[in-house]
Design a protein around this motif. Structure first.
Motif, mmCIF file in Angstrom:
data_model
loop_
_atom_site.group_PDB
_atom_site.id
_atom_site.type_symbol
_atom_site.label_atom_id
_atom_site.label_comp_id
_atom_site.label_asym_id
_atom_site.label_seq_id
_atom_site.Cartn_x
_atom_site.Cartn_y
_atom_site.Cartn_z
ATOM 1 N N VAL A 116 28.565 48.247 72.906
ATOM 2 C CA VAL A 116 28.792 49.538 72.237
ATOM 3 C C VAL A 116 29.929 50.292 72.924
ATOM 4 O O VAL A 116 30.831 50.833 72.258
ATOM 5 C CB VAL A 116 27.507 50.383 72.224
ATOM 6 N N ALA A 117 29.914 50.308 74.250
ATOM 7 C CA ALA A 117 30.975 51.000 74.992
ATOM 8 C C ALA A 117 32.323 50.339 74.753
ATOM 9 O O ALA A 117 33.355 51.022 74.635
ATOM 10 C CB ALA A 117 30.647 51.014 76.483
ATOM 11 N N GLY A 118 32.339 49.007 74.664
ATOM 12 C CA GLY A 118 33.581 48.299 74.377
ATOM 13 C C GLY A 118 34.133 48.663 73.013
ATOM 14 O O GLY A 118 35.349 48.850 72.839
ATOM 15 N N ALA A 119 33.243 48.781 72.027
ATOM 16 C CA ALA A 119 33.667 49.162 70.685
ATOM 17 C C ALA A 119 34.278 50.567 70.682
ATOM 18 O O ALA A 119 35.322 50.803 70.063
ATOM 19 C CB ALA A 119 32.487 49.097 69.725
ATOM 20 N N VAL A 120 33.630 51.493 71.379
ATOM 21 C CA VAL A 120 34.141 52.863 71.458
ATOM 22 C C VAL A 120 35.498 52.885 72.158
ATOM 23 O O VAL A 120 36.436 53.582 71.716
ATOM 24 C CB VAL A 120 33.138 53.770 72.198
ATOM 25 N N ALA A 121 35.631 52.119 73.234
ATOM 26 C CA ALA A 121 36.901 52.086 73.972
ATOM 27 C C ALA A 121 38.021 51.500 73.121
ATOM 28 O O ALA A 121 39.151 52.006 73.137
ATOM 29 C CB ALA A 121 36.728 51.276 75.256
ATOM 30 N N LEU A 122 37.718 50.447 72.358
ATOM 31 C CA LEU A 122 38.750 49.828 71.527
ATOM 32 C C LEU A 122 39.232 50.781 70.438
ATOM 33 O O LEU A 122 40.446 50.957 70.241
ATOM 34 C CB LEU A 122 38.216 48.541 70.896
ATOM 35 N N VAL A 123 38.300 51.419 69.742
ATOM 36 C CA VAL A 123 38.679 52.342 68.672
ATOM 37 C C VAL A 123 39.421 53.555 69.249
ATOM 38 O O VAL A 123 40.435 53.997 68.694
ATOM 39 C CB VAL A 123 37.442 52.789 67.874
ATOM 40 N N SER A 124 38.942 54.085 70.358
ATOM 41 C CA SER A 124 39.596 55.237 70.975
ATOM 42 C C SER A 124 41.009 54.899 71.418
ATOM 43 O O SER A 124 41.952 55.669 71.200
ATOM 44 C CB SER A 124 38.769 55.734 72.165
ATOM 45 N N GLY A 125 41.144 53.740 72.060
ATOM 46 C CA GLY A 125 42.473 53.313 72.489
ATOM 47 C C GLY A 125 43.407 53.087 71.319
ATOM 48 O O GLY A 125 44.590 53.440 71.369
ATOM 49 N N GLY A 126 42.869 52.512 70.235
ATOM 50 C CA GLY A 126 43.689 52.292 69.052
ATOM 51 C C GLY A 126 44.140 53.586 68.416
ATOM 52 O O GLY A 126 45.280 53.699 67.943
ATOM 53 N N MET A 127 43.257 54.575 68.398
ATOM 54 C CA MET A 127 43.611 55.870 67.806
ATOM 55 C C MET A 127 44.689 56.582 68.619
ATOM 56 O O MET A 127 45.502 57.344 68.068
ATOM 57 C CB MET A 127 42.365 56.737 67.694
#
Length: 209
Positions: A9-20
């Motif tokens: 879950v944390a990895g998913a949040v980090a990926l989306v945040s970094g992409g944004m």
């Protein structure tokens, strides 16, 4: 309490945040000036730090999942390839992040070894990770089919992105990286499903997403 669902879950949040946060190239600039402004953008470091973090978390989370959950042999193979792909992404993301400090060199038309290294490694790391995650999603049947479709579409897009904007020079297809982040929804769903099962389902309640 199991740790790997939280990691996914944390990895998913980090990926989306970094992409944004990822900076866009300035269309008013061309050549060395455009590249220098792009990698020199103040958002480059926080964006790529989060994306690097997501790769580390995915490598750890997938390892925990594979050790904890019984899966068909084909799904396990795809899962371990996904772990290797995540590790490759970690290696690729280090020079990707450090390329920020080559902005002055890019502006002067000098060599940018970190940026070049990232571009070469991405041609391998992105397809290995994206396609293996897509295969794991299909073969492992770990979530609702809707999230599985997202993983497949996202994984294929993620795999094609570096080739489209790199060797093929189709800059307009950088949207493939955005589509690729559909994988994050699958990772989050697998993580939330793992947390739900760890707590134990109530009577009549489904065991995962």
């Amino acid at each position: 309490m199991k740790w790997w669902p939280w990691t996914l879950v944390a990895g998913a949040v980090a990926l989306v945040s970094g992409g944004m946060l990822h900076p866009e190239e300035d269309p008013s600039l061309t050549g060395h000036a455009a590249e220098a402004a792009w990698i020199g953008d103040p958002l480059w470091v926080p964006s790529h730090s989060l994306i690097l973090l997501s790769s580390i978390l995915f490598a750890l989370g997938l390892t925990g999942l594979l050790r904890d959950k019984p899966l068909p042999a084909a799904a396990r193979r795809a899962g371990w390839i996904a772990v290797a792909g995540a590790v490759l992404c970690v290696v690729e993301n280090v020079p990707h992040l450090v390329a920020h400090f080559e902005s002055d060199a890019a502006a002067a038309g000098h060599s940018t070894p970190f940026l070049n290294t990232h571009q070469v490694l991405a041609l391998l790391a992105f397809p290995v990770f994206g396609l293996s995650v897509a295969a794991l999603a299909v073969l492992g049947k770990l979530t609702n089919p809707l999230f599985t479709v997202g993983a497949v579409v996202g994984g294929i897009a993620w795999s094609l992105g570096p080739w489209a904007v790199g060797p093929l020079g189709l800059e307009q297809l950088d949207v493939l990286f955005i589509i690729g982040m559909l994988m994050a929804l699958w990772f989050a769903a697998v993580g939330v499903g793992g947390l739900t099962r760890a707590k134990g389902p109530k009577a009549g309640q489904p065991t995962g997403l």
